[in-house]
Each structure stands twice: as structure tokens, then as C-alpha cells.
Design a protein around this motif. Structure first.
Motif, PDB file in Angstrom:
ATOM      1  N   GLN A   9       0.829  -1.201   0.000  1.00 50.30           N
ATOM      2  CA  GLN A   9       0.000   0.000   0.000  1.00 50.30           C
ATOM      3  C   GLN A   9       0.868   1.258   0.000  1.00 50.30           C
ATOM      4  OE1 GLN A   9      -3.062   0.043   2.954  1.00 50.30           O
ATOM      5  NE2 GLN A   9      -3.692   2.124   2.501  1.00 50.30           N
ATOM      6  N   ALA A  10       1.898   1.273   0.805  1.00 53.08           N
ATOM      7  CA  ALA A  10       2.782   2.443   0.860  1.00 53.08           C
ATOM      8  C   ALA A  10       3.443   2.678  -0.501  1.00 53.08           C
ATOM      9  CB  ALA A  10       3.835   2.252   1.949  1.00 53.08           C
ATOM     10  N   ALA A  11       3.884   1.601  -1.143  1.00 53.32           N
ATOM     11  CA  ALA A  11       4.535   1.729  -2.451  1.00 53.32           C
ATOM     12  C   ALA A  11       3.551   2.213  -3.512  1.00 53.32           C
ATOM     13  CB  ALA A  11       5.148   0.394  -2.856  1.00 53.32           C
ATOM     14  N   ILE A  12       2.341   1.659  -3.511  1.00 49.42           N
ATOM     15  CA  ILE A  12       1.338   2.057  -4.503  1.00 49.42           C
ATOM     16  C   ILE A  12       0.906   3.501  -4.282  1.00 49.42           C
ATOM     17  CG2 ILE A  12      -1.054   1.659  -5.261  1.00 49.42           C
ATOM     18  CD1 ILE A  12      -0.446  -1.370  -4.933  1.00 49.42           C
ATOM     19  N   GLU A  13       0.691   3.879  -3.036  1.00 47.95           N
ATOM     20  CA  GLU A  13       0.273   5.249  -2.745  1.00 47.95           C
ATOM     21  C   GLU A  13       1.357   6.266  -3.117  1.00 47.95           C
ATOM     22  OE1 GLU A  13      -1.082   5.144   1.303  1.00 47.95           O
ATOM     23  OE2 GLU A  13      -3.011   4.279   0.720  1.00 47.95           O
ATOM     24  N   ALA A  14       2.629   5.846  -3.094  1.00 44.10           N
ATOM     25  CA  ALA A  14       3.733   6.741  -3.451  1.00 44.10           C
ATOM     26  C   ALA A  14       3.959   6.806  -4.966  1.00 44.10           C
ATOM     27  CB  ALA A  14       5.014   6.270  -2.762  1.00 44.10           C
ATOM     28  N   THR A  15       3.237   5.994  -5.698  1.00 46.16           N
ATOM     29  CA  THR A  15       3.398   5.929  -7.148  1.00 46.16           C
ATOM     30  C   THR A  15       2.318   6.741  -7.840  1.00 46.16           C
ATOM     31  OG1 THR A  15       4.317   3.698  -6.944  1.00 46.16           O
ATOM     32  CG2 THR A  15       3.514   4.342  -9.112  1.00 46.16           C
ATOM     33  N   GLU A  16       2.736   7.564  -8.790  1.00 44.45           N
ATOM     34  CA  GLU A  16       1.755   8.332  -9.567  1.00 44.45           C
ATOM     35  C   GLU A  16       1.150   7.434 -10.637  1.00 44.45           C
ATOM     36  OE1 GLU A  16       1.335  12.315 -12.378  1.00 44.45           O
ATOM     37  OE2 GLU A  16       3.331  11.576 -11.866  1.00 44.45           O
ATOM     38  N   THR A  34     -10.978   3.249 -14.933  1.00 44.83           N
ATOM     39  CA  THR A  34     -10.197   4.330 -15.524  1.00 44.83           C
ATOM     40  C   THR A  34      -9.782   5.381 -14.491  1.00 44.83           C
ATOM     41  OG1 THR A  34     -12.231   5.504 -16.117  1.00 44.83           O
ATOM     42  CG2 THR A  34     -11.244   4.096 -17.819  1.00 44.83           C
ATOM     43  N   ASP A  35     -10.367   5.344 -13.317  1.00 44.52           N
ATOM     44  CA  ASP A  35     -10.046   6.305 -12.263  1.00 44.52           C
ATOM     45  C   ASP A  35      -8.775   5.862 -11.531  1.00 44.52           C
ATOM     46  OD1 ASP A  35     -10.148   8.268 -10.267  1.00 44.52           O
ATOM     47  OD2 ASP A  35     -11.475   7.054  -9.021  1.00 44.52           O
ATOM     48  N   PRO A  36      -7.709   6.672 -11.551  1.00 41.90           N
ATOM     49  CA  PRO A  36      -6.467   6.281 -10.893  1.00 41.90           C
ATOM     50  C   PRO A  36      -6.636   5.900  -9.418  1.00 41.90           C
ATOM     51  CG  PRO A  36      -6.073   8.169 -12.300  1.00 41.90           C
ATOM     52  CD  PRO A  36      -7.569   7.944 -12.268  1.00 41.90           C
ATOM     53  N   ALA A  37      -7.514   6.576  -8.693  1.00 44.84           N
ATOM     54  CA  ALA A  37      -7.725   6.243  -7.275  1.00 44.84           C
ATOM     55  C   ALA A  37      -8.321   4.840  -7.134  1.00 44.84           C
ATOM     56  CB  ALA A  37      -8.627   7.281  -6.611  1.00 44.84           C
ATOM     57  N   GLU A  38      -9.265   4.490  -7.998  1.00 47.03           N
ATOM     58  CA  GLU A  38      -9.848   3.139  -7.974  1.00 47.03           C
ATOM     59  C   GLU A  38      -8.803   2.100  -8.355  1.00 47.03           C
ATOM     60  OE1 GLU A  38     -13.235   2.744 -10.521  1.00 47.03           O
ATOM     61  OE2 GLU A  38     -14.477   4.047  -9.293  1.00 47.03           O
ATOM     62  N   ILE A  39      -8.002   2.390  -9.348  1.00 48.66           N
ATOM     63  CA  ILE A  39      -6.964   1.461  -9.781  1.00 48.66           C
ATOM     64  C   ILE A  39      -6.002   1.179  -8.633  1.00 48.66           C
ATOM     65  CG2 ILE A  39      -4.976   1.174 -11.323  1.00 48.66           C
ATOM     66  CD1 ILE A  39      -6.676   2.742 -13.454  1.00 48.66           C
ATOM     67  N   LYS A  40      -5.575   2.220  -7.931  1.00 50.28           N
ATOM     68  CA  LYS A  40      -4.681   2.049  -6.788  1.00 50.28           C
ATOM     69  C   LYS A  40      -5.339   1.215  -5.686  1.00 50.28           C
ATOM     70  CE  LYS A  40      -1.586   6.014  -6.945  1.00 50.28           C
ATOM     71  NZ  LYS A  40      -1.017   7.113  -6.156  1.00 50.28           N
ATOM     72  N   ALA A  41      -6.568   1.552  -5.341  1.00 48.23           N
ATOM     73  CA  ALA A  41      -7.271   0.824  -4.275  1.00 48.23           C
ATOM     74  C   ALA A  41      -7.419  -0.653  -4.640  1.00 48.23           C
ATOM     75  CB  ALA A  41      -8.633   1.455  -4.017  1.00 48.23           C
TER      76      ALA A  41
END
Length: 94
Positions: A9-16, A34-41
Motif C-alpha cells: 500500500q505504501a509503495a502504490i500510494e507513493a506511485t503516480e 479508468t479512475d487512478p484512485a480506484e486502480i490504486k485501491a
């Protein structure tokens, strides 16, 4: 798995992650995103969730995909796609 999930999670949240040009079908729910926030979650959730491979492939086909390319050695994914739907094409790039 929680320590691994926290680190991931820390690595993904730090990635644009920018909005993709085409939908990203994620195995956590088998749906296009297509929403970057959804993709990260969903990337974070995938670590401890079931893989919805069949639903992902079925949704891609329903959305018009008819040709799949497996990248890397082997033909495992090509075989799975053929079992899901024999009418689509699946090939590999080694």
C-alpha cells in the motif's frame, strides 16, 4: 499478509498513476477501471482478494475484445481463455 499489504500500500500510494487511455480490467472485481484512485485501491485489495480471471475475460469479451495476447513464456493464459470462450483468438509472444 497484513505486513505485506501495508508495504505494498505504501509503495502504490507513493506511485503516480495517471488516467489510462483504455480501461484497466482488474482481477479484484473483473471490471474495467479508468479512475487512478480506484486502480490504486484495487491493486492494494488484490493482494488479499480472490482473482476474478474468468469474470475479467468475460467482461473484456462483452466489451468487444476478440483477440488476446499473452506476453511471456508458456501458454497457460491462452489455454484458460480458450476454456472461457472458444470463439475468441488467443496467442502468445514469448
Amino acid at each position: 499478509m497484513q505486513p505485506a499489504k501495508d508495504e505494498l500500500q505504501a509503495a502504490i500510494e507513493a506511485t503516480e498513476i495517471k488516467a489510462p487511455k483504455c480501461p484497466v480490467y482488474q482481477n479484484v472485481d473483473g471490471k474495467p477501471h479508468t479512475d487512478p484512485a480506484e486502480i490504486k485501491a484495487n491493486l492494494i485489495a488484490q493482494l488479499t482478494s480472490s482473482v476474478r480471471w474468468t469474470q475479467s475475460v468475460q467482461n473484456m469479451i462483452a466489451d468487444g475484445a476478440d483477440d488476446f495476447t499473452e506476453c511471456g513464456p508458456g501458454k497457460a493464459l491462452q489455454g484458460m481463455i480458450a476454456k472461457i470462450n472458444k470463439e475468441v483468438s488467443a496467442h502468445g509472444i514469448g
